[in-house]
Design a protein around this motif. Structure first.
Motif, mmCIF file in Angstrom:
data_model
loop_
_atom_site.group_PDB
_atom_site.id
_atom_site.type_symbol
_atom_site.label_atom_id
_atom_site.label_comp_id
_atom_site.label_asym_id
_atom_site.label_seq_id
_atom_site.Cartn_x
_atom_site.Cartn_y
_atom_site.Cartn_z
ATOM 1 N N SER A 116 0.859 -1.179 0.000
ATOM 2 C CA SER A 116 0.000 0.000 0.000
ATOM 3 C C SER A 116 0.897 1.230 0.000
ATOM 4 O O SER A 116 2.106 1.130 0.253
ATOM 5 N N TYR A 117 0.305 2.396 -0.258
ATOM 6 C CA TYR A 117 1.097 3.596 -0.483
ATOM 7 C C TYR A 117 0.458 4.800 0.213
ATOM 8 O O TYR A 117 -0.768 4.931 0.263
ATOM 9 N N ASN A 118 1.326 5.661 0.756
ATOM 10 C CA ASN A 118 0.898 6.911 1.375
ATOM 11 C C ASN A 118 1.644 8.070 0.724
ATOM 12 O O ASN A 118 2.834 7.942 0.373
ATOM 13 N N PHE A 119 0.963 9.204 0.621
ATOM 14 C CA PHE A 119 1.577 10.420 0.102
ATOM 15 C C PHE A 119 1.193 11.581 1.012
ATOM 16 O O PHE A 119 0.105 11.589 1.617
ATOM 17 N N GLY A 120 2.076 12.563 1.100
ATOM 18 C CA GLY A 120 1.797 13.689 1.977
ATOM 19 C C GLY A 120 2.406 14.977 1.466
ATOM 20 O O GLY A 120 3.362 14.969 0.677
ATOM 21 N N ALA A 121 1.846 16.095 1.919
ATOM 22 C CA ALA A 121 2.363 17.422 1.592
ATOM 23 C C ALA A 121 2.204 18.327 2.804
ATOM 24 O O ALA A 121 1.217 18.211 3.554
#
Length: 416
Positions: free
Chosen positions: A201-206
């Motif tokens: 699974s994958y997470n992205f953030g800003a």
């Protein structure tokens, strides 16, 4: 630096075995789906209601990978929680206690780039249930859950704007056992279900912050987690048994069901938040998370018509206060004081009732040892579930502790 890396890797391997072996839950709701949520953020996150929108130079934020670019020193952290739980139903109550290891991770800074990796539990299964009627007695118990090994990268493409991503390898096993005793029948019926789960699974953030004036800063954040599919291998054993001395189970007749491959889908999540504060002085933030419904219907043994996965929403409010972070005399003026609250839908509906949570938390960041090494302590009271419709309400008092060790590993030599 190599010696330090070897020591950390050894600690990670030893701790990994502890994470995999521990019982992370004693909740009756862990019977449903893949279990209850096991990772709720670092101690710093949890002490502020679970806010995942802050990064700094000496702490890891395992919820938003963009925060890795804030690191200035190599940071190693590990956290654990002790839980005291009261289980209350319409007919009575019970108390229990258990201890969990929550995470172990390291972050490495490289100019405007930061990387990190570690391990944490994702979900936990641990329950013992008994149901009696006039003619039957049913006993259910289970163990296991999902763990996650993560690798994260965060960078700063331009000043005050940070981006990051995480790749997670999720893996684990769940074991469920059902025993049924019927009046005037010599043998009991036993059903064992074994499930192995794995997948990515994958997470992205800003993160983005800007100055409102000479003192005040506005912080904003965005997080996204993909609704990834995980592979499932299931097998089942059916048997008639006798109960011997010391509750040993003696198999009379046994039948193995052919193993089956399927998939489950983790819920997709989108979160955004904003807050205001004064750097190294105080901060107050609000964060909202939305989860689309996951799909665990392939786990048919614990996903019947009484169970539904629904969209979920979470609201978090929290912040911190530091009287004077660099006070040369007073220790308590350098302490970080944290507090927060959360209102959370778990995305689980059982017997027509939403299984929701509400929690309030407090915490301290305590300087320890060298200037940039610290201990973080927090406490949270929260409730989950309801006593309506013959369900159980859980009341938790969780005390969590973490250590954050900081050092500079990559020092350019000044001499040949």
């Amino acid at each position: 630096m190599l010696i330090r890396f070897i020591l950390f890797t050894s600690a990670l391997l030893l701790t990994t075995s502890s994470v995999l072996a521990q019982e992370n839950s004693s909740s009756p709701y862990s019977f449903l789906g893949i279990g209850t949520k096991a990772f709720r953020g670092t101690v710093e996150n949890r002490s502020m209601g679970g806010l995942g929108m802050l990064g700094d130079s000496i702490h890891l934020n395992l919820k938003n990978p963009a925060a890795y670019s804030d690191l200035k020193l190599t940071t190693f952290t590990a956290g654990a929680t002790t839980n005291s739980v009261e289980l209350e139903s319409a007919s009575g109550s019970d108390d229990l206690d258990y201890l969990t290891l929550d995470y172990i991770a390291i972050g490495l800074p490289f100019n405007n780039l930061g990387v990190g990796f570690g391990i944490k539990p994702r979900s936990a299964v641990g329950y013992e249930l008994e149901e009696r009627t006039t003619t039957t007695v049913s006993r259910l118990n289970g163990r296991g859950g999902l763990n996650t090994i993560h690798f994260s990268v965060g960078f700063e493409p331009f000043k005050n704007f940070r981006l990051g991503g995480t790749i997670n390898y999720n893996f684990g096993d769940i074991e469920n056992k059902s025993l049924i005793f019927r009046d005037q029948i010599q043998f009991a019926s036993r059903e064992l279900n074994f499930v192995d789960i794995n997948g990515l699974s994958y997470n992205f953030g800003a993160l983005y912050k800007f100055n409102l004036n000479e003192k005040l800063t506005i912080n904003t954040s965005l997080r996204y987690e993909t609704g990834s599919s995980l592979s499932v291998n299931s097998r089942r054993e059916l048997a008639t048994i006798q109960i011997g001395q010391n509750d040993t189970e003696i198999v009379v007749d046994e039948f193995n069901v052919e193993p089956r491959d399927s998939e489950i889908k983790l819920p997709e999540m989108l979160a955004f938040g904003a807050g205001i504060g004064e750097d190294k002085k105080w901060f107050l933030g609000l964060e909202y998370e939305h989860y689309q419904a996951g799909d665990f219907s392939s786990l048919s043994y614990n996903f019947g018509p009484d169970v539904a996965q629904i969209d979920a929403n979470v609201f978090r409010l929290g912040g911190y206060f530091i009287p004077r972070y660099n006070d040369p005399v007073s220790y308590f003026k350098r302490v970080v004081y944290r507090a927060g609250l959360r209102m959370e839908q778990t995305g689980l509906e059982y017997r027509g009732e939403d299984i929701d949570e509400f929690g309030i938390s407090f915490g301290l960041g305590l300087p320890a040892g060298r200037v940039f090494t610290n201990t973080n302590l927090g406490v949270e009271y929260f409730e989950r579930g309801t006593t309506n419709n013959n369900l159980i309400q859980e009341k938790f008092i969780s005390v969590f502790l973490s250590f954050s060790f900081n050092d500079k590993w990559f020092i350019k030599s000044k001499y040949n």
